[in-house]
Design a protein around this motif. Structure first.
Motif, PDB file in Angstrom:
ATOM      1  N   ILE A 102     -37.129   8.977 -11.846  1.00 58.11           N
ATOM      2  CA  ILE A 102     -36.602   9.391 -10.530  1.00 58.11           C
ATOM      3  C   ILE A 102     -36.474   8.209  -9.567  1.00 58.11           C
ATOM      4  CG2 ILE A 102     -37.101  11.863 -10.240  1.00 58.11           C
ATOM      5  CD1 ILE A 102     -39.791  10.999  -8.998  1.00 58.11           C
ATOM      6  N   ARG A 103     -37.183   7.146  -9.865  1.00 57.17           N
ATOM      7  CA  ARG A 103     -37.095   5.981  -8.967  1.00 57.17           C
ATOM      8  C   ARG A 103     -35.748   5.298  -9.136  1.00 57.17           C
ATOM      9  NH1 ARG A 103     -42.180   2.019  -9.507  1.00 57.17           N
ATOM     10  NH2 ARG A 103     -42.805   3.270 -11.294  1.00 57.17           N
ATOM     11  N   PHE A 109     -34.826   2.054 -11.323  1.00 55.65           N
ATOM     12  CA  PHE A 109     -35.998   1.551 -12.050  1.00 55.65           C
ATOM     13  C   PHE A 109     -35.792   1.609 -13.565  1.00 55.65           C
ATOM     14  CE2 PHE A 109     -40.528   2.118 -13.463  1.00 55.65           C
ATOM     15  CZ  PHE A 109     -40.983   0.883 -13.053  1.00 55.65           C
ATOM     16  N   TYR A 169     -29.573  13.845 -16.160  1.00 53.54           N
ATOM     17  CA  TYR A 169     -29.922  14.410 -17.475  1.00 53.54           C
ATOM     18  C   TYR A 169     -28.724  14.531 -18.414  1.00 53.54           C
ATOM     19  CZ  TYR A 169     -34.752  15.133 -16.199  1.00 53.54           C
ATOM     20  OH  TYR A 169     -36.057  14.901 -15.855  1.00 53.54           O
ATOM     21  N   GLY A 222     -45.047  11.404 -14.439  1.00 52.78           N
ATOM     22  CA  GLY A 222     -46.224  11.944 -13.760  1.00 52.78           C
ATOM     23  C   GLY A 222     -47.112  10.810 -13.334  1.00 52.78           C
ATOM     24  N   ILE A 223     -48.229  11.166 -12.708  1.00 50.10           N
ATOM     25  CA  ILE A 223     -49.106  10.090 -12.238  1.00 50.10           C
ATOM     26  C   ILE A 223     -50.197   9.807 -13.277  1.00 50.10           C
ATOM     27  CG2 ILE A 223     -48.708  10.373  -9.758  1.00 50.10           C
ATOM     28  CD1 ILE A 223     -51.411  11.946  -9.716  1.00 50.10           C
ATOM     29  N   PRO A 224     -50.587   8.529 -13.401  1.00 45.29           N
ATOM     30  CA  PRO A 224     -51.721   8.182 -14.272  1.00 45.29           C
ATOM     31  C   PRO A 224     -53.019   8.241 -13.479  1.00 45.29           C
ATOM     32  CG  PRO A 224     -50.643   6.185 -13.493  1.00 45.29           C
ATOM     33  CD  PRO A 224     -49.951   7.340 -12.811  1.00 45.29           C
ATOM     34  N   ARG A 225     -54.145   8.195 -14.177  1.00 43.21           N
ATOM     35  CA  ARG A 225     -55.409   8.214 -13.434  1.00 43.21           C
ATOM     36  C   ARG A 225     -55.776   6.833 -12.913  1.00 43.21           C
ATOM     37  NH1 ARG A 225     -60.238   9.284 -17.770  1.00 43.21           N
ATOM     38  NH2 ARG A 225     -59.341   8.181 -19.551  1.00 43.21           N
ATOM     39  N   LEU A 285     -55.419  15.261 -12.726  1.00 40.17           N
ATOM     40  CA  LEU A 285     -53.978  15.039 -12.533  1.00 40.17           C
ATOM     41  C   LEU A 285     -53.176  16.326 -12.614  1.00 40.17           C
ATOM     42  CD1 LEU A 285     -53.676  11.984 -14.963  1.00 40.17           C
ATOM     43  CD2 LEU A 285     -54.044  11.915 -12.497  1.00 40.17           C
ATOM     44  N   SER A 293     -47.773  13.046 -20.796  1.00 42.19           N
ATOM     45  CA  SER A 293     -48.380  13.142 -19.458  1.00 42.19           C
ATOM     46  C   SER A 293     -49.707  13.903 -19.522  1.00 42.19           C
ATOM     47  CB  SER A 293     -47.437  13.881 -18.500  1.00 42.19           C
ATOM     48  OG  SER A 293     -46.141  13.331 -18.559  1.00 42.19           O
ATOM     49  N   ASN A 294     -50.650  13.458 -18.710  1.00 48.01           N
ATOM     50  CA  ASN A 294     -51.984  14.066 -18.689  1.00 48.01           C
ATOM     51  C   ASN A 294     -52.147  15.125 -17.604  1.00 48.01           C
ATOM     52  OD1 ASN A 294     -53.661  12.990 -20.751  1.00 48.01           O
ATOM     53  ND2 ASN A 294     -53.549  10.981 -19.765  1.00 48.01           N
ATOM     54  N   LEU A 306     -53.472   8.103 -30.392  1.00 48.23           N
ATOM     55  CA  LEU A 306     -54.067   7.029 -29.581  1.00 48.23           C
ATOM     56  C   LEU A 306     -55.587   7.006 -29.749  1.00 48.23           C
ATOM     57  CD1 LEU A 306     -53.982   4.884 -27.333  1.00 48.23           C
ATOM     58  CD2 LEU A 306     -54.038   6.758 -25.669  1.00 48.23           C
ATOM     59  N   HIS A 356     -57.940  16.003 -25.680  1.00 48.69           N
ATOM     60  CA  HIS A 356     -57.726  14.597 -25.319  1.00 48.69           C
ATOM     61  C   HIS A 356     -58.398  14.332 -23.968  1.00 48.69           C
ATOM     62  CE1 HIS A 356     -55.812  10.735 -24.847  1.00 48.69           C
ATOM     63  NE2 HIS A 356     -55.133  11.128 -23.790  1.00 48.69           N
ATOM     64  N   ALA A 363     -53.999   2.782 -19.502  1.00 55.34           N
ATOM     65  CA  ALA A 363     -53.434   1.814 -20.458  1.00 55.34           C
ATOM     66  C   ALA A 363     -51.996   2.148 -20.824  1.00 55.34           C
ATOM     67  CB  ALA A 363     -54.302   1.827 -21.707  1.00 55.34           C
TER      68      ALA A 363
HETATM   69  P1  NAI Z   1     -46.593   5.224 -14.249  1.00 58.62           P
HETATM   70  O1  NAI Z   1     -46.917   5.599 -12.847  1.00 58.62           O
HETATM   71  O2  NAI Z   1     -46.533   3.791 -14.617  1.00 58.62           O
HETATM   72  O3  NAI Z   1     -45.190   5.880 -14.665  1.00 58.62           O
HETATM   73  C1  NAI Z   1     -44.863   7.199 -14.430  1.00 58.62           C
HETATM   74  C2  NAI Z   1     -43.379   7.257 -14.117  1.00 58.62           C
HETATM   75  O4  NAI Z   1     -42.989   8.624 -14.012  1.00 58.62           O
HETATM   76  C3  NAI Z   1     -43.012   6.564 -12.806  1.00 58.62           C
HETATM   77  O5  NAI Z   1     -42.065   5.523 -13.046  1.00 58.62           O
HETATM   78  C4  NAI Z   1     -42.436   7.695 -11.960  1.00 58.62           C
HETATM   79  O6  NAI Z   1     -41.380   7.270 -11.096  1.00 58.62           O
HETATM   80  C5  NAI Z   1     -41.956   8.651 -13.036  1.00 58.62           C
HETATM   81  N1  NAI Z   1     -41.758  10.008 -12.550  1.00 58.62           N
HETATM   82  C6  NAI Z   1     -42.542  10.749 -11.738  1.00 58.62           C
HETATM   83  N2  NAI Z   1     -42.000  11.960 -11.524  1.00 58.62           N
HETATM   84  C7  NAI Z   1     -40.844  12.002 -12.242  1.00 58.62           C
HETATM   85  C8  NAI Z   1     -39.842  12.975 -12.439  1.00 58.62           C
HETATM   86  N3  NAI Z   1     -39.920  14.181 -11.859  1.00 58.62           N
HETATM   87  N4  NAI Z   1     -38.800  12.682 -13.231  1.00 58.62           N
HETATM   88  C9  NAI Z   1     -38.702  11.460 -13.824  1.00 58.62           C
HETATM   89  N5  NAI Z   1     -39.630  10.493 -13.683  1.00 58.62           N
HETATM   90  C10 NAI Z   1     -40.683  10.754 -12.892  1.00 58.62           C
HETATM   91  O7  NAI Z   1     -47.648   6.010 -15.181  1.00 58.62           O
HETATM   92  P2  NAI Z   1     -47.993   5.688 -16.716  1.00 58.62           P
HETATM   93  O8  NAI Z   1     -49.115   4.737 -16.760  1.00 58.62           O
HETATM   94  O9  NAI Z   1     -46.739   5.384 -17.415  1.00 58.62           O
HETATM   95  O10 NAI Z   1     -48.564   7.116 -17.202  1.00 58.62           O
HETATM   96  C11 NAI Z   1     -47.700   8.215 -17.335  1.00 58.62           C
HETATM   97  C12 NAI Z   1     -48.486   9.459 -17.753  1.00 58.62           C
HETATM   98  O11 NAI Z   1     -48.943   9.290 -19.097  1.00 58.62           O
HETATM   99  C13 NAI Z   1     -49.723   9.744 -16.907  1.00 58.62           C
HETATM  100  O12 NAI Z   1     -49.863  11.131 -16.685  1.00 58.62           O
HETATM  101  C14 NAI Z   1     -50.859   9.241 -17.784  1.00 58.62           C
HETATM  102  O13 NAI Z   1     -52.090   9.853 -17.485  1.00 58.62           O
HETATM  103  C15 NAI Z   1     -50.332   9.627 -19.145  1.00 58.62           C
HETATM  104  N6  NAI Z   1     -50.940   8.940 -20.276  1.00 58.62           N
HETATM  105  C16 NAI Z   1     -51.168   9.680 -21.404  1.00 58.62           C
HETATM  106  C17 NAI Z   1     -51.685   9.114 -22.535  1.00 58.62           C
HETATM  107  C18 NAI Z   1     -51.904   9.955 -23.754  1.00 58.62           C
HETATM  108  O14 NAI Z   1     -52.532   9.497 -24.713  1.00 58.62           O
HETATM  109  N7  NAI Z   1     -51.422  11.189 -23.799  1.00 58.62           N
HETATM  110  C19 NAI Z   1     -52.056   7.678 -22.559  1.00 58.62           C
HETATM  111  C20 NAI Z   1     -51.751   6.976 -21.342  1.00 58.62           C
HETATM  112  C21 NAI Z   1     -51.215   7.598 -20.242  1.00 58.62           C
END
Ligand code: NAI
Length: 308
Positions: A33-34, A37, A65, A79-82, A91, A119-120, A147, A175, A225
């Motif tokens: 959405i950014r 980006f 889309y 979504g947001i990371p922790r 989250l 996403s978490n 992971l 997880h 990570a």
């Molecule tokens: P990040 O903040 O670097 O990236 C998230 C991206 O999602 C941002 O660029 C943001 O603009 C985008 N975004 C937010 N709302 C959106 C929407 N409605 N449509 C399109 N894009 C949107 O976060 P990161 O580090 O990439 O983590 C992403 C998610 O993955 C988090 O929830 C994190 O907890 C999860 N995660 C899950 C893991 C797993 O093993 N399942 C491992 C690591 C992270």
């Protein structure tokens, strides 16, 4: 083969990079959405192609889309990371709204895609996607066990001082820091149980380090990570696109398997061209069964917050 990744942040962009490096998709679309980006990340990744030898076309879009149409696999990392000190569970409020709307938009344009949820809190987000999309369960896969298992193998490799690729080990269950279950009893080094080489105390430490593996990195990095998560998604997507039928722990909707119903939780799955081809029934001992049941209760109570 076409792969769409939603969320071009740390994890999403690393997924795109890792999938491109594997040369397993002809096209990757990154969506965020950014403004601008995803376009920037895609261009940067594309500019690796000549120095690494892949021909995957990587493009980025801002919330359009229509460009994701007819994807074979879609990966949701938006979504947001922790942050340090946060649990994945915290989250849920923000990420549930994002994951639901993203998943629905993706399905409109790619009605046959296999969904990979990152996403978490991942088990709950996978359950949400399963409930809201109404797709068969084989097409909704939560990535977490791949992971956690790679972290488990890494800590075993360090304890044994042996290459991680010679070690076979799996993490099942939820997880989450307290819900995942590293199966130390079944871990092996070149087919030999690791208990032949490590004391119970060492095994317990490896399991404990694995469970807080994500939190350890979050404390060090200030956010969660991305290299190992991205590589784990690529490993999973490779097994789908190339019908490798690898056994990977994934969060999937269970209907009686491992004694559980109506949740998505990490279980060993055969992953191939149809997504989840099969859930593998590992014979757990009583202690492992009790841990799995406790883990399932925790995942179930988190799902209650969704009001699905
Ligand atoms: P990040 O903040 O670097 O990236 C998230 C991206 O999602 C941002 O660029 C943001 O603009 C985008 N975004 C937010 N709302 C959106 C929407 N409605 N449509 C399109 N894009 C949107 O976060 P990161 O580090 O990439 O983590 C992403 C998610 O993955 C988090 O929830 C994190 O907890 C999860 N995660 C899950 C893991 C797993 O093993 N399942 C491992 C690591 C992270």
């Amino acid at each position: 083969m076409k792969v769409t990744i939603v969320g071009a942040g740390n994890v999403g962009a690393t997924c795109a990079d890792a999938i491109a490096y594997r040369s397993i998709a002809s096209e990757i679309v990154l969506l965020d959405i950014r403004e601008g980006f995803a376009e920037g990340k895609a261009l940067d990744i594309m500019q690796c192609a000549t120095n690494t030898g892949y021909n995957t076309r990587v493009s980025g879009v801002t919330n359009d889309y229509s460009k994701t149409a007819n994807s074979d696999v879609v990966v949701i990392t938006s979504g947001i990371p922790r942050k340090p000190g946060m649990t994945r569970e915290e989250l849920i409020g923000i990420n549930a709204g994002i994951v639901k709307s993203v998943a629905e938009s993706l399905l409109q344009h790619s009605p046959n895609a296999i969904f990979v949820i990152v996403s978490n809190p991942m088990d709950t987000m996978t359950y949400l996607a399963f409930k809201s999309l109404g797709l068969p369960k084989n097409r909704i896969i939560g990535m977490g066990g791949a992971l956690d298992s790679s972290r488990f193998r890494t800590y075993l490799s360090l304890a044994l001082d042996k290459p991680a690729n010679d070690i076979s080990a799996m993490v099942i269950g939820g997880h989450g820091d307290t819900t995942m279950i590293p199966l130390t009893r079944l871990a092996s080094y070149n087919g030999i149980p690791v208990s032949q080489f490590l004391s119970q105390e060492q095994l317990d430490k490896v399991a404990a380090d694995t469970m807080v593996g994500g939190a350890t990195l979050t404390a060090l990095l200030g956010t969660s990570a991305w290299y190992a998560p991205g590589a784990s998604v690529a490993y999973l997507v490779d097994s789908i696109l190339n019908n490798q039928r690898k056994m990977i722990a994934c969060s999937v909707f269970v209907e009686g398997e491992y004694g559980q119903n109506d949740i998505c939780i990490g279980v060993p799955c055969i992953i191939g061209k149809n997504g989840v081809e099969e859930i593998v029934d590992i014979k757990l001992n009583d202690a492992e069964k009790a841990l799995f049941s406790k883990s399932a209760d925790a995942v179930r109570s988190m799902n209650d917050a969704l009001n699905t």
